[in-house]
Design a protein around this motif. Sequence first.
Motif, PDB file in Angstrom:
ATOM      1  N   UNK A  90       0.843  -1.177   0.000  1.00 48.31           N
ATOM      2  CA  UNK A  90       0.000   0.000   0.000  1.00 48.31           C
ATOM      3  C   UNK A  90       0.885   1.236   0.000  1.00 48.31           C
ATOM      4  N   UNK A 132      -9.175   6.348   2.931  1.00 51.61           N
ATOM      5  CA  UNK A 132      -9.755   6.022   1.637  1.00 51.61           C
ATOM      6  C   UNK A 132      -8.784   5.254   0.756  1.00 51.61           C
ATOM      7  N   UNK A 151      -1.829  -0.814  -3.760  1.00 49.34           N
ATOM      8  CA  UNK A 151      -3.021   0.002  -3.621  1.00 49.34           C
ATOM      9  C   UNK A 151      -2.628   1.367  -3.090  1.00 49.34           C
ATOM     10  N   UNK A 152      -3.567   2.278  -3.191  1.00 48.16           N
ATOM     11  CA  UNK A 152      -3.309   3.681  -2.896  1.00 48.16           C
ATOM     12  C   UNK A 152      -4.213   4.207  -1.797  1.00 48.16           C
ATOM     13  N   UNK A 153      -3.601   4.714  -0.748  1.00 48.34           N
ATOM     14  CA  UNK A 153      -4.345   5.520   0.219  1.00 48.34           C
ATOM     15  C   UNK A 153      -4.276   6.957  -0.239  1.00 48.34           C
ATOM     16  N   UNK A 154      -5.395   7.543  -0.531  1.00 46.97           N
ATOM     17  CA  UNK A 154      -5.360   8.925  -0.995  1.00 46.97           C
ATOM     18  C   UNK A 154      -5.765   9.857   0.134  1.00 46.97           C
ATOM     19  N   UNK A 155      -4.994  10.911   0.330  1.00 44.54           N
ATOM     20  CA  UNK A 155      -5.379  11.899   1.326  1.00 44.54           C
ATOM     21  C   UNK A 155      -5.208  13.283   0.744  1.00 44.54           C
ATOM     22  N   UNK A 168     -13.731  12.334   0.784  1.00 48.35           N
ATOM     23  CA  UNK A 168     -12.504  12.475   1.569  1.00 48.35           C
ATOM     24  C   UNK A 168     -12.705  13.240   2.866  1.00 48.35           C
ATOM     25  N   UNK A 188      -8.238  -6.475   1.464  1.00 51.16           N
ATOM     26  CA  UNK A 188      -7.686  -5.473   2.382  1.00 51.16           C
ATOM     27  C   UNK A 188      -8.682  -5.129   3.491  1.00 51.16           C
TER      28      UNK A 188
END
Lengths: 347, 347
Positions: free
Chosen positions: A64, B95, A94-98, B85, B117
């Motif tokens: 991640x 997210x 996978x991507x945690x977007x913030x 978000x 996940x």
Amino acid sequence: MSKIVKLKDVAKLAGVGIGTASRVLNEHPNVKDSTRRKVLDAMRELNYTPNNIARSLKSKSTRTIGVILIELSSAFYSDIVEGIEDTANEYGYSIFLNNTRKYEDRILESIQMMCEKKVDGIIYLGGTLTEEIQNKLLDANIPVVLISTGTNFKRKDTTEVFSSINIDNETAAFEAVTYLCELKHKKIAMLTINKDDKNSAMPRIKGYRRALEKNGIEFNDDLVFECEQSYQSGYETMQKILKLEERPTAIFSYSDLIALGASRAILQSGLRIPEDISIVGFDDIETTKYFYPAITTMRQPRYVMGSRGMELLIREINDKEGFKQHVILPVTLQIRESTSQKIKDLI
Amino acid sequence: MSKIVKLKDVAKLAGVGIGTASRVLNEHPNVKDSTRRKVLDAMRELNYTPNNIARSLKSKSTRTIGVILIELSSAFYSDIVEGIEDTANEYGYSIFLNNTRKYEDRILESIQMMCEKKVDGIIYLGGTLTEEIQNKLLDANIPVVLISTGTNFKRKDTTEVFSSINIDNETAAFEAVTYLCELKHKKIAMLTINKDDKNSAMPRIKGYRRALEKNGIEFNDDLVFECEQSYQSGYETMQKILKLEERPTAIFSYSDLIALGASRAILQSGLRIPEDISIVGFDDIETTKYFYPAITTMRQPRYVMGSRGMELLIREINDKEGFKQHVILPVTLQIRESTSQKIKDLI
DNA sequence: CTGAAAGCGCTTACAG
DNA sequence: CTGAAAGCGCTTACAG
């Protein structure tokens, strides 16, 4: 709520040990073919879904990546995120977007959260790195790649700390202005954000100057107009420029947003683009192609910035060496000068 | 690579059991104040960062939401993601973003990945739900909210399966066309995608028709022009309309993208907007305000669609009841008719 | 209010 | 090639 199927259930049904089931799951080579088949059948029959939380706890890798983004709503960043995404997917990440909206507090919290969620690496996108943020990122003790990020503090080794992706601002400005010179413009104004900005404004002004001088035009600081990075500011600044006794015949703008505001001022005054005033923007945001007349601009390779950044990051995650790389990508001129241009050429 | 600090280290330094340290971490009420302080001090001294992977494994909650997104590059979706978000952050959720580009395979993989996940819920954004995707989402057996998503198959209880956020297409079209009628237009054409599209085109055509009839204008199917959801198609279709012996004086467009293409055709032909032809778009994408003249449009409440969707999802995660809700949000007319309009009113 | 212990669902040396 | 066992870093009844 059906009971959750775990590896133990699979192993039991397949008549093997739980370790063997795990080895099949992980595509470990040393498993007899017939055993592998039994386990795979059992997985299918039970509709088994591996629990990556448990796997990560043991394996110390979450696959991640945390993406910290200063501003999402701008189309500029969403293309970069798309590049990041696709490349991450390719490599099974996978991507945690913030989306932190420029608030330093939120950025620091976001980094903290990503540490707690044990991301394997962080991509920091846009904005400016303060010393506090840099320290927090260093504390995280995981690979970090900066994309299109500047710094607002001095520290000898800043550029050595993290890998980065940036564009060649000076050359881009040089090419934009050279293009205008080739169109025989003699009086070319520049609209820019704060002239003191070291990350982008200064190199672009330098490129602008270099192009002028190379074409035998004297640099005149009075033709470099400061404004904000906004549509409205571009509009207002251009209105002032239009009142000049001897107005420029061409504009090189720091950004498309500013260029669009300026274009409104030009069209509203009854002048035409590009017949009366030519304009070159920067970024290649979507609106430049849908605007009428479509706006010529310097195209930042956004998708590539994202995908290259992700590739750098993955390399750093895998190689413990940790050589920092600094990639400078070229910006290309996207000509959209003529109002009679065919629509297919525009897009 | 400093050794990673764990709860055991904190407990040892504080001179308490590991369970007590955990209770402090989780803000459990039954801890003596002096004990709590000792533990907190130890955490600070060791610069302890909790490992959420381990916490999740035990607690069965990752505080993570999967967002499946059909298309990111469009500014339309990035605003929705921003709403998602911010609301997620407010409630302490992170997210996972996955941009699937409309490929069914990628969507299915993405759902699979999110199951592995262990996300607590999924938001599915835009696009169309196929039966296979719906089944995969049902298999996941976690709360799902659809935002701005249609279905392409019939099943009596489709709308009962997942909560959803949508806009009121019919009323929106009704209001757009009513506005044009109030401007005294008698011949109002509509540009739309495929007339058979049940999710949005059909209700919008219905609203268009209702507004006309309410204003004493006969509905004429020949004035409803089909095109693709693209700039180019809007441009080409408008060119045909302009060749009509008796051309309409106003256009209601299915989307801003189509409206912009149409606008180019109008301006290029030498006609003016809105003096010769009025145009109303749909969506309120960024370009409509930067275009000159700025385009009037029906504003989809994108940010709110995202935040309301996230709120629905969090409620479903917490209430095991699982009442499905279907929220229909109103669309508001964003008037940007005059080329002399003040810039502040535009934006 | 607190400690010791079991266990979350996996992976991975270690023997065999 | 495979099984039994320890352990990843936490949480949470269970006693006390």
